[in-house]
Design a protein around this motif. Structure first.
Motif, mmCIF file in Angstrom:
data_model
loop_
_atom_site.group_PDB
_atom_site.id
_atom_site.type_symbol
_atom_site.label_atom_id
_atom_site.label_comp_id
_atom_site.label_asym_id
_atom_site.label_seq_id
_atom_site.Cartn_x
_atom_site.Cartn_y
_atom_site.Cartn_z
ATOM 1 N N ILE A 195 38.703 42.887 27.585
ATOM 2 C CA ILE A 195 39.523 42.987 28.698
ATOM 3 C C ILE A 195 39.349 42.071 29.844
ATOM 4 N N ASP A 196 37.869 41.624 29.925
ATOM 5 C CA ASP A 196 37.752 40.766 31.213
ATOM 6 C C ASP A 196 38.031 39.259 30.679
ATOM 7 N N GLN A 197 38.236 38.914 29.337
ATOM 8 C CA GLN A 197 38.645 37.722 28.968
ATOM 9 C C GLN A 197 40.215 37.657 29.172
ATOM 10 N N THR A 198 40.809 38.940 28.841
ATOM 11 C CA THR A 198 42.435 38.799 29.103
ATOM 12 C C THR A 198 42.742 38.505 30.336
ATOM 13 N N SER A 199 41.893 39.496 31.481
ATOM 14 C CA SER A 199 42.135 39.361 32.807
ATOM 15 C C SER A 199 41.774 37.751 33.329
#
Length: 212
Positions: free
Chosen positions: A92-96
């Motif tokens: 999720i943080d990578q996508t963000s």
């Protein structure tokens, strides 16, 4: 919330524990827990509840994963639940970061919803999603978040479920039918009030409700 007098002592203790005994974090790190709180806030918003009255989800997910209280099986190509959650939060943080150059907790609500939509649709960017299907991981995440949410007595009050049926059991199971001992809801779904059940309708007085 006032506990039902129709509950057995064991059930009453479990329900009150769910209301008042919030588990300490033992599985997630503080940073992971902060991220998960932000994700849960978008998956199950609770705008009608004051901050102190919101159903907490992260601590109970943490407890479930720490105790390995999971389904006991996994789909082909998927890791066990503990690793699914670790990887999901990283992803999720990578996508963000790929979309907005910031961590998920730093985004506004619209941006967070965009990241979660990509997560759900299988279009999420990030190294994690090259070896894990984001859509399948999202399904696992939302199932367990919703499961924890609706295990909370305040969520029961929202949907008009009076809690455990110990000693009596449910007999009238048709749509819209209520057993005589069950409370009748008054007020809106977001503010269920306590209702007394009189002896004249087949059982000792009891009540169920939630404070939001």
């Amino acid at each position: 919330m006032r506990e039902s007098e129709a509950w057995e002592d064991r059930d009453r203790a479990l329900v009150l524990s769910r209301l008042h005994d919030i588990p300490a974090l033992r599985f997630f790190s503080p940073e992971e827990a902060q991220l998960l709180d932000a994700v849960v806030d978008r998956l199950i918003p609770q705008p009608d509840r004051a901050p102190d009255d919101r159903v907490v989800v992260t601590p109970f997910l943490d407890q479930m994963l720490f105790d390995d209280d999971t389904d006991g099986f996994r789909k082909d190509g998927m890791p066990w639940d503990q690793e699914v959650w670790r990887q999901a939060l990283i992803g999720i943080d990578q996508t963000s970061n790929a979309r907005y150059g910031r961590r998920f907790v730093e985004l506004d609500a619209t941006q967070q919803d965009d990241v979660l939509s990509a997560f759900q649709s299988g279009e999420a960017e990030g190294a994690v999603w090259r070896h894990l299907p984001s859509a399948a991981v999202f399904t696992k995440v939302i199932e367990q978040v919703v499961s924890v949410y609706y295990a909370h007595p305040s969520a029961w009050a929202e949907i008009g479920w009076p809690g455990p049926a110990s000693r009596r059991g449910y007999m009238r199971t048709g749509y819209g039918q209520l057993d005589p001992w069950r409370p009748r809801e008054i007020g809106s779904a977001s503010s269920v009030q306590l209702v007394e059940i009189s002896e004249s309708v087949g059982g000792p007085s009891g009540s169920v409700g939630g404070t939001h």
